[in-house]
Design a protein around this motif. Structure first.
Motif, short mmCIF file in Angstrom:
data_model
loop_
_atom_site.label_atom_id
_atom_site.label_comp_id
_atom_site.label_asym_id
_atom_site.label_seq_id
_atom_site.Cartn_x
_atom_site.Cartn_y
_atom_site.Cartn_z
N GLN A 119 0.81 -1.22 0.00
CA GLN A 119 0.00 0.00 0.00
C GLN A 119 0.84 1.28 0.00
N LYS A 120 1.98 1.21 -0.68
CA LYS A 120 2.84 2.38 -0.82
C LYS A 120 3.75 2.14 -2.03
N HIS A 121 4.02 3.17 -2.78
CA HIS A 121 4.96 3.00 -3.89
C HIS A 121 6.34 2.70 -3.32
N VAL A 122 7.05 1.80 -3.95
CA VAL A 122 8.35 1.35 -3.44
C VAL A 122 9.29 2.53 -3.21
N GLU A 123 9.28 3.50 -4.12
CA GLU A 123 10.17 4.65 -4.01
C GLU A 123 9.88 5.52 -2.79
N LYS A 124 8.67 5.40 -2.24
CA LYS A 124 8.27 6.24 -1.11
C LYS A 124 8.54 5.58 0.25
N LEU A 125 9.03 4.35 0.24
CA LEU A 125 9.35 3.67 1.51
C LEU A 125 10.62 4.26 2.11
N THR A 126 10.63 4.45 3.42
CA THR A 126 11.78 5.06 4.08
C THR A 126 12.95 4.09 4.12
N LYS A 127 14.15 4.64 4.23
CA LYS A 127 15.36 3.83 4.29
C LYS A 127 15.31 2.95 5.53
N GLY A 128 15.65 1.67 5.37
CA GLY A 128 15.64 0.74 6.49
C GLY A 128 14.30 0.08 6.76
N ALA A 129 13.30 0.39 5.93
CA ALA A 129 11.98 -0.24 6.13
C ALA A 129 12.05 -1.74 5.80
N ALA A 130 11.08 -2.48 6.29
CA ALA A 130 11.01 -3.92 6.02
C ALA A 130 9.55 -4.36 5.97
N ILE A 131 9.31 -5.41 5.19
CA ILE A 131 7.97 -5.99 5.09
C ILE A 131 7.93 -7.22 5.98
N PHE A 132 7.00 -7.25 6.93
CA PHE A 132 6.91 -8.35 7.89
C PHE A 132 5.75 -9.28 7.56
N PHE A 133 5.98 -10.57 7.83
CA PHE A 133 4.98 -11.61 7.62
C PHE A 133 4.88 -12.40 8.93
N GLU A 134 3.75 -12.27 9.62
CA GLU A 134 3.56 -12.99 10.89
C GLU A 134 2.59 -14.14 10.67
N PHE A 135 3.06 -15.36 10.93
CA PHE A 135 2.21 -16.54 10.78
C PHE A 135 1.44 -16.75 12.07
N LYS A 136 0.11 -16.78 11.96
CA LYS A 136 -0.75 -16.90 13.14
C LYS A 136 -1.66 -18.11 13.03
N HIS A 137 -2.01 -18.67 14.17
CA HIS A 137 -2.90 -19.83 14.19
C HIS A 137 -3.68 -19.83 15.49
N TYR A 138 -4.79 -20.59 15.48
CA TYR A 138 -5.68 -20.62 16.65
C TYR A 138 -5.28 -21.73 17.61
N LYS A 139 -5.24 -21.41 18.90
CA LYS A 139 -4.92 -22.38 19.95
C LYS A 139 -6.20 -22.72 20.72
N PRO A 140 -6.80 -23.88 20.46
CA PRO A 140 -8.08 -24.19 21.11
C PRO A 140 -7.99 -24.32 22.62
N LYS A 141 -6.87 -24.82 23.14
CA LYS A 141 -6.74 -24.98 24.59
C LYS A 141 -6.80 -23.64 25.30
N LYS A 142 -6.14 -22.65 24.72
CA LYS A 142 -6.09 -21.33 25.36
C LYS A 142 -7.11 -20.38 24.76
N ARG A 143 -7.74 -20.81 23.66
CA ARG A 143 -8.83 -20.06 23.03
C ARG A 143 -8.40 -18.66 22.59
N PHE A 144 -7.25 -18.58 21.97
CA PHE A 144 -6.87 -17.33 21.33
C PHE A 144 -6.02 -17.62 20.11
N THR A 145 -5.91 -16.61 19.26
CA THR A 145 -5.07 -16.71 18.07
C THR A 145 -3.69 -16.17 18.40
N SER A 146 -2.69 -16.97 18.10
CA SER A 146 -1.32 -16.67 18.53
C SER A 146 -0.38 -16.58 17.33
N THR A 147 0.68 -15.76 17.48
CA THR A 147 1.74 -15.72 16.47
C THR A 147 2.67 -16.91 16.70
#
Length: 306
Positions: free
Chosen positions: A227-255
């Motif tokens: 959601q930003k043109h590549v040229e407009k990203l600040t120096k040192g920026a990074a794209i993060f990918f967090e894998f999440k899944h549901y934990k039925p025992k604890k009943r929450f979605t966790s990274t």
């Protein structure tokens, strides 16, 4: 009984039998998936506020309890302990209750409560919650459902309008390699773009739940539009990918783990990036690889330039 309700009960019954059949045949991944899908449908009905429901409040409570039992059976199938907490023969006792929910008026056979609304936690909060659950059983604070805003997976945004001389990036998330891929429930990936201080540079996006699980891979095959043109990203920026899944025992979605891609890695074509242990370190200061095994996040980049 209306035709709509009759059809609904038939679908629930068929799903229940599919899950139990998979369970009895030893097809545990398929059983867990079926139980989870049915549990979500039951939870939705149990918590529905609409007036046109044919179910009484007491019947909704029973439906919610059946959903809890499905979650418990899913958790038992994923447990590494030899002693199962909730057995298949226990679950099978619920089939006639679900089938005859409109006339069922006996006491529920198991001491369980309806599953509360699922919670989705911010990075790092799952560790705090797990710690507090162990030390303050039943305590408020981090364990309170109101503490966490629910975010429904599947919030992908369309491509931005093109600008002369500017580059847009589409990232296809193909698959992620995990040793326990088949056991991940409702897995999805949260994508964000951060500066060096961990501040968001674009809106955060969630993929839909994974399309399939196979061996040591969870497959997504979904496009993310930066959601930003590549040229407009600040120096040192990074794209993060967090894998999440549901934990039925604890009943929450966790990274479960995360990966990131830095600006010098933006180039057309396939790329595989390493996975790191949670909590997500947006400042990239204390990184720990998730595994020594050759398991990665597989992406494909497409650059669009006017």
């Amino acid at each position: 009984m209306s035709e709509v309700t009759r059809s609904l009960l038939q679908r629930w019954g068929a799903s229940f039998r599919r899950g139990a059949d998979f369970d009895s045949w030893g097809q545990l991944v398929e059983a867990i998936d079926e139980y989870q899908i049915l549990a979500r449908h039951l939870q939705k009905e149990a918590q529905a506020q609409h007036n046109n429901s044919e179910f009484t409040e007491e019947q909704k409570k029973t439906i919610g309890k059946i959903a809890t039992c499905l979650e418990l059976r899913s958790a038992a199938l994923q447990s590494t302990q030899s002693q199962e907490e909730f057995k298949l023969e226990d679950l099978k006792k619920l089939e006639p209750i679900l089938k005859n929910i409109l006339t069922y008026n006996k006491e529920f056979p198991f001491d369980v409560q309806p599953v509360p609304l699922r919670r989705i936690l911010a990075p790092g909060e799952e560790e705090n919650l797990e710690f507090e659950e162990e030390d303050e059983e039943g305590g408020a604070g981090a364990g309170s459902p109101d503490s966490f805003p629910a975010r429904v997976p599947g919030t992908l945004l369309p491509r931005l309008p093109s600008e002369p001389g500017m580059t847009l990036l589409t990232i296809r998330i193909e698959k992620i390699g995990l040793k326990d891929a088949g056991q991940c429930i409702d897995p999805y990936i949260t994508v964000s773009v951060k500066d060096l201080n961990g501040i968001d540079l674009t809106p955060v996006q969630d993929t839909p739940v994974a399309s399939r699980k196979e061996d040591t891979y969870v497959h997504f095959n979904v496009d993310i539009e930066l959601q930003k043109h590549v040229e407009k990203l600040t120096k040192g920026a990074a794209i993060f990918f967090e894998f999440k899944h549901y934990k039925p025992k604890k009943r929450f979605t966790s990274t479960k783990c995360f990966a990131f891609m830095e600006m010098d890695e933006i180039k057309p074509g396939p790329i595989v990036i390493e996975l790191y242990k949670k909590p997500t370190d947006f400042k990239r200061k204390k990184l720990q690889l998730l595994t020594k095994k050759p398991l990665y996040l597989h992406l494909h980049q497409t650059l669009h330039k006017e």
